[in-house]
Design a protein around this motif. Structure first.
Motif, PDB file in Angstrom:
ATOM      1  N   GLN A  52       0.834  -1.233   0.102  1.00  0.00           N
ATOM      2  CA  GLN A  52      -0.135   0.099   0.075  1.00  0.00           C
ATOM      3  C   GLN A  52       0.897   1.292  -0.049  1.00  0.00           C
ATOM      4  O   GLN A  52       0.431   2.289  -0.544  1.00  0.00           O
ATOM      5  CB  GLN A  52      -0.991  -0.015   1.139  1.00  0.00           C
ATOM      6  CG  GLN A  52      -1.799   1.234   1.591  1.00  0.00           C
ATOM      7  CD  GLN A  52      -2.510   1.028   2.900  1.00  0.00           C
ATOM      8  OE1 GLN A  52      -2.527  -0.062   3.363  1.00  0.00           O
ATOM      9  NE2 GLN A  52      -2.821   2.088   3.478  1.00  0.00           N
ATOM     10  N   ARG A  53       2.108   1.059   0.491  1.00  0.00           N
ATOM     11  CA  ARG A  53       2.989   2.200   0.700  1.00  0.00           C
ATOM     12  C   ARG A  53       3.826   2.383  -0.377  1.00  0.00           C
ATOM     13  O   ARG A  53       4.423   3.287  -0.733  1.00  0.00           O
ATOM     14  CB  ARG A  53       3.654   2.429   2.077  1.00  0.00           C
ATOM     15  CG  ARG A  53       2.733   2.768   3.161  1.00  0.00           C
ATOM     16  CD  ARG A  53       3.445   3.037   4.432  1.00  0.00           C
ATOM     17  NE  ARG A  53       4.274   4.073   4.446  1.00  0.00           N
ATOM     18  CZ  ARG A  53       5.317   4.064   5.190  1.00  0.00           C
ATOM     19  NH1 ARG A  53       5.423   3.075   6.232  1.00  0.00           N
ATOM     20  NH2 ARG A  53       6.279   4.916   5.055  1.00  0.00           N
ATOM     21  N   VAL A  60       3.175   1.619  -3.675  1.00  0.00           N
ATOM     22  CA  VAL A  60       2.622   1.812  -4.955  1.00  0.00           C
ATOM     23  C   VAL A  60       2.302   3.277  -4.814  1.00  0.00           C
ATOM     24  O   VAL A  60       1.816   3.517  -3.907  1.00  0.00           O
ATOM     25  CB  VAL A  60       1.510   0.982  -5.151  1.00  0.00           C
ATOM     26  CG1 VAL A  60       0.702   1.327  -6.362  1.00  0.00           C
ATOM     27  CG2 VAL A  60       1.862  -0.367  -5.117  1.00  0.00           C
ATOM     28  N   PRO A  61       2.505   4.174  -5.821  1.00  0.00           N
ATOM     29  CA  PRO A  61       2.301   5.585  -5.990  1.00  0.00           C
ATOM     30  C   PRO A  61       0.865   5.686  -6.117  1.00  0.00           C
ATOM     31  O   PRO A  61      -0.052   5.052  -6.556  1.00  0.00           O
ATOM     32  CB  PRO A  61       3.097   6.150  -6.811  1.00  0.00           C
ATOM     33  CG  PRO A  61       3.215   4.881  -7.829  1.00  0.00           C
ATOM     34  CD  PRO A  61       3.193   3.815  -7.172  1.00  0.00           C
ATOM     35  N   LYS A  62       0.436   6.967  -5.446  1.00  0.00           N
ATOM     36  CA  LYS A  62      -0.809   7.461  -5.591  1.00  0.00           C
ATOM     37  C   LYS A  62      -0.889   8.139  -6.630  1.00  0.00           C
ATOM     38  O   LYS A  62       0.043   8.932  -7.180  1.00  0.00           O
ATOM     39  CB  LYS A  62      -1.321   8.283  -4.228  1.00  0.00           C
ATOM     40  CG  LYS A  62      -1.450   7.467  -2.946  1.00  0.00           C
ATOM     41  CD  LYS A  62      -2.445   8.190  -1.942  1.00  0.00           C
ATOM     42  CE  LYS A  62      -1.689   9.442  -1.412  1.00  0.00           C
ATOM     43  NZ  LYS A  62      -2.572   9.943  -0.421  1.00  0.00           N
ATOM     44  N   PHE A  63      -2.024   8.267  -7.527  1.00  0.00           N
ATOM     45  CA  PHE A  63      -2.303   9.364  -8.622  1.00  0.00           C
ATOM     46  C   PHE A  63      -3.578   9.557  -8.925  1.00  0.00           C
ATOM     47  O   PHE A  63      -4.420   8.945  -8.508  1.00  0.00           O
ATOM     48  CB  PHE A  63      -1.269   8.525  -9.986  1.00  0.00           C
ATOM     49  CG  PHE A  63      -2.018   7.512 -10.362  1.00  0.00           C
ATOM     50  CD1 PHE A  63      -2.978   7.453 -11.267  1.00  0.00           C
ATOM     51  CD2 PHE A  63      -1.735   6.130  -9.953  1.00  0.00           C
ATOM     52  CE1 PHE A  63      -3.757   6.172 -11.935  1.00  0.00           C
ATOM     53  CE2 PHE A  63      -2.415   4.962 -10.360  1.00  0.00           C
ATOM     54  CZ  PHE A  63      -3.232   5.118 -11.064  1.00  0.00           C
ATOM     55  N   PHE A  90      -7.258  12.056  -9.264  1.00  0.00           N
ATOM     56  CA  PHE A  90      -8.172  12.502  -8.178  1.00  0.00           C
ATOM     57  C   PHE A  90      -9.690  12.267  -8.406  1.00  0.00           C
ATOM     58  O   PHE A  90      -9.824  12.038  -9.911  1.00  0.00           O
ATOM     59  CB  PHE A  90      -7.819  13.954  -7.863  1.00  0.00           C
ATOM     60  CG  PHE A  90      -8.448  14.749  -8.713  1.00  0.00           C
ATOM     61  CD1 PHE A  90      -9.548  15.809  -8.672  1.00  0.00           C
ATOM     62  CD2 PHE A  90      -7.722  15.153  -9.940  1.00  0.00           C
ATOM     63  CE1 PHE A  90      -9.836  16.355  -9.366  1.00  0.00           C
ATOM     64  CE2 PHE A  90      -8.333  15.977 -10.957  1.00  0.00           C
ATOM     65  CZ  PHE A  90      -9.292  16.510 -10.765  1.00  0.00           C
ATOM     66  N   ASN A  91     -10.554  12.188  -7.802  1.00  0.00           N
ATOM     67  CA  ASN A  91     -11.918  12.216  -8.040  1.00  0.00           C
ATOM     68  C   ASN A  91     -12.645  13.591  -7.837  1.00  0.00           C
ATOM     69  O   ASN A  91     -12.510  14.384  -6.824  1.00  0.00           O
ATOM     70  CB  ASN A  91     -12.755  11.199  -7.279  1.00  0.00           C
ATOM     71  CG  ASN A  91     -12.330   9.762  -7.393  1.00  0.00           C
ATOM     72  OD1 ASN A  91     -12.031   9.408  -8.497  1.00  0.00           O
ATOM     73  ND2 ASN A  91     -12.242   8.916  -6.416  1.00  0.00           N
TER      74      ASN A  91
END
Length: 156
Positions: free
Chosen positions: A58-59, A61-64, A66-67
């Motif tokens: 979970q940490r 893998v990068p976040k990308f 938005f909603n």
């Protein structure tokens, strides 16, 4: 088959392992928890996603993305679908309730008519939104397109 001959399927019933009842039980000493460490203690529970100190997936893998909270999502219905619906029902007034009745949209969907396909029937369509090509095709076929609560004019 008789009532007194009924019994569980072979191998489906097992005796419970009695833990911590001496060496002869097979689970004495450590009660089948291995030796020492947090997992052998009472009250132990691992945190969700914990990977033994390794950086959790979970940490890693990068976040990308938005909603967008202001996005208005429409359920798209094309002209060819409306033509097929007209051929099947011969109903000239197409509304959101009519589309819901025929299983094309859900109760809470906002409906937008798009211009794919051909429309030969003169139908009066009343939904939440239209594409310009859909309005042109509906008016050309002799029908009318109206947004819920207001009339839409076709491009001349």
């Amino acid at each position: 088959m008789k009532l007194e001959t009924l019994k569980p399927a072979q191998g489906s019933v097992r005796n419970n392992t009695r833990l911590g009842r001496g060496q002869g039980s097979g689970g004495g000493g450590t009660a089948k928890r291995g030796h020492k460490g947090a997992k052998s203690r009472s009250g132990y529970s691992q945190k969700r996603g914990f990977e033994g100190g390794q950086m959790p997936l979970q940490r890693r893998v990068p976040k990308f993305g938005f909603n967008n909270i202001n996005r208005v999502a429409y359920k798209a219905i094309n002209l060819d679908t409306i033509q097929a619906l007209f051929d099947k029902t011969k109903e000239s007034n197409i509304t959101v309730a009519f589309l819901k009745e025929h299983g094309l949209v859900a109760k809470s969907d906002l409906v937008k008519i798009l211009g794919r396909g051909e429309l030969n029937a003169a139908v009066n369509v009343t939904v939440h939104a239209f594409s310009q090509s859909a309005i042109d095709a509906i008016t050309k076929a002799g029908g009318s397109a109206s947004v819920l609560g207001q009339e839409v004019q076709g491009a001349e």
